[in-house]
Design an enzyme around this catalytic site. Structure first.
Site, PDB file in Angstrom:
ATOM      1  N   GLY A  46       0.871  -1.175  -0.150  1.00  0.00           N
ATOM      2  CA  GLY A  46      -0.023   0.025   0.110  1.00  0.00           C
ATOM      3  C   GLY A  46       0.993   1.301   0.043  1.00  0.00           C
ATOM      4  O   GLY A  46       2.003   1.243   0.359  1.00  0.00           O
ATOM      5  N   GLN A  51       3.101   9.996   0.893  1.00  0.00           N
ATOM      6  CA  GLN A  51       4.360   9.450   1.068  1.00  0.00           C
ATOM      7  C   GLN A  51       5.299   9.544  -0.266  1.00  0.00           C
ATOM      8  O   GLN A  51       6.448   9.096  -0.155  1.00  0.00           O
ATOM      9  CB  GLN A  51       4.149   7.897   1.180  1.00  0.00           C
ATOM     10  CG  GLN A  51       3.594   7.320   2.544  1.00  0.00           C
ATOM     11  CD  GLN A  51       3.539   6.092   2.420  1.00  0.00           C
ATOM     12  OE1 GLN A  51       2.491   5.344   2.190  1.00  0.00           O
ATOM     13  NE2 GLN A  51       4.414   5.172   3.032  1.00  0.00           N
ATOM     14  N   CYS A  94       6.106   0.064   6.993  1.00  0.00           N
ATOM     15  CA  CYS A  94       5.647   1.141   6.186  1.00  0.00           C
ATOM     16  C   CYS A  94       7.043   1.603   5.517  1.00  0.00           C
ATOM     17  O   CYS A  94       7.970   1.726   5.982  1.00  0.00           O
ATOM     18  CB  CYS A  94       5.409   2.427   7.148  1.00  0.00           C
ATOM     19  SG  CYS A  94       4.797   3.806   6.380  1.00  0.00           S
ATOM     20  N   LEU A  95       6.574   1.857   4.271  1.00  0.00           N
ATOM     21  CA  LEU A  95       7.851   2.256   3.193  1.00  0.00           C
ATOM     22  C   LEU A  95       8.213   3.544   3.826  1.00  0.00           C
ATOM     23  O   LEU A  95       9.612   3.784   3.298  1.00  0.00           O
ATOM     24  CB  LEU A  95       7.111   2.263   1.971  1.00  0.00           C
ATOM     25  CG  LEU A  95       6.625   0.983   1.121  1.00  0.00           C
ATOM     26  CD1 LEU A  95       6.149   1.286  -0.138  1.00  0.00           C
ATOM     27  CD2 LEU A  95       7.798   0.073   1.228  1.00  0.00           C
ATOM     28  N   HIS A 136      -4.279   1.338   7.428  1.00  0.00           N
ATOM     29  CA  HIS A 136      -3.074   1.787   7.579  1.00  0.00           C
ATOM     30  C   HIS A 136      -2.908   3.048   6.443  1.00  0.00           C
ATOM     31  O   HIS A 136      -2.346   4.177   6.826  1.00  0.00           O
ATOM     32  CB  HIS A 136      -2.033   0.632   7.230  1.00  0.00           C
ATOM     33  CG  HIS A 136      -0.696   1.275   7.020  1.00  0.00           C
ATOM     34  ND1 HIS A 136       0.218   0.753   7.722  1.00  0.00           N
ATOM     35  CD2 HIS A 136       0.080   2.054   6.295  1.00  0.00           C
ATOM     36  CE1 HIS A 136       1.604   1.257   7.487  1.00  0.00           C
ATOM     37  NE2 HIS A 136       1.213   2.193   6.720  1.00  0.00           N
ATOM     38  N   GLU A 137      -3.402   2.941   5.301  1.00  0.00           N
ATOM     39  CA  GLU A 137      -3.010   3.969   4.258  1.00  0.00           C
ATOM     40  C   GLU A 137      -4.064   5.028   4.589  1.00  0.00           C
ATOM     41  O   GLU A 137      -3.601   6.266   4.383  1.00  0.00           O
ATOM     42  CB  GLU A 137      -3.477   3.359   2.695  1.00  0.00           C
ATOM     43  CG  GLU A 137      -2.390   2.296   2.410  1.00  0.00           C
ATOM     44  CD  GLU A 137      -1.127   2.393   2.601  1.00  0.00           C
ATOM     45  OE1 GLU A 137      -0.515   3.798   2.607  1.00  0.00           O
ATOM     46  OE2 GLU A 137      -0.258   1.737   2.710  1.00  0.00           O
ATOM     47  N   HIS A 140      -2.374   7.475   6.982  1.00  0.00           N
ATOM     48  CA  HIS A 140      -1.313   8.292   6.341  1.00  0.00           C
ATOM     49  C   HIS A 140      -2.159   9.719   5.860  1.00  0.00           C
ATOM     50  O   HIS A 140      -1.533  10.685   5.966  1.00  0.00           O
ATOM     51  CB  HIS A 140      -0.834   7.510   5.236  1.00  0.00           C
ATOM     52  CG  HIS A 140       0.435   6.940   5.521  1.00  0.00           C
ATOM     53  ND1 HIS A 140       1.531   7.193   5.994  1.00  0.00           N
ATOM     54  CD2 HIS A 140       0.591   5.302   5.215  1.00  0.00           C
ATOM     55  CE1 HIS A 140       2.503   6.370   6.202  1.00  0.00           C
ATOM     56  NE2 HIS A 140       1.845   4.991   5.771  1.00  0.00           N
TER      57      HIS A 140
HETATM   58 NI    NI Z   1       2.895   3.096   5.576  1.00  0.00          NI
END
Ligand code: NI
Length: 170
Positions: A46, A51, A94-95, A136-137, A140
């Site tokens: 995701g 991000q 998380c990226l 999660h997304e 963000h």
């Molecule tokens: Ni993330």
């Protein structure tokens, strides 16, 4: 399509609240496509627009496994309209916080309303990893990160570590 640079902690943009897109036009579609390519390359399941430094309410997801056909979701203005009562625990990464995993308990079932890549209104009920990834997304988009589920002490330690790494590479 082109690969975008992923913003990492402690960049303050990750704490911003993203604003809705007015419509899914060619620019938003290009953003979605570039985000998907960036996510696949990372790789991750995701990615939120914030991000890649774009504070708009756009996310992409694909939780399919390597032996399955790709199953990308493009969501503009996702809104969680229902959360189930059963809970699911997953060790999330998380990226934007590479190398950090946090065990997080979230509702196991979620219903989300969004606008898809073609501009059509959709409603999706998901469970399993997809339900976790959607939550999660969407976090963000409201400036919330997985480290917010940790103790303050651990969170501060991680932020300090990333700040030092960034200074070392400057
Ligand atoms: Ni993330």
């Amino acid at each position: 399509m082109s690969k975008l640079e992923i913003v990492k902690v402690p960049d303050p943009i990750l704490r911003e609240t993203s604003t809705p897109v007015e419509s899914v036009n060619a620019d938003v579609r290009r953003l979605m496509d570039d985000m998907l390519e960036t996510m696949y390359d990372a790789p991750g399941v995701g990615l939120a627009a914030i991000q890649v430094g774009v504070p708009r309410r756009v996310i992409v997801l694909d939780v399919s496994t390597d032996d399955e056909e790709p199953q990308p979701f493009f969501m503009a203005n996702p809104e969680i309209v229902h959360l189930g009562e059963a809970m699911r625990t997953h060790e999330e990464g998380c990226l934007s916080i590479p190398g950090v995993n946090v065990e997080i308990e979230r509702p196991a079932d979620v219903t989300v309303r969004y606008v898809d890549r073609e501009g059509a209104a959709q409603e999706l009920t998901a469970d399993g990893l997809l339900a976790t990834a959607i939550q999660h997304e969407v976090d963000h988009l409201d400036g919330k990160l997985i480290i917010d589920f940790m103790s303050r002490l651990r969170r501060d330690m991680i932020i300090r570590k990333f700040r030092k790494q960034r200074q070392a590479s400057d």
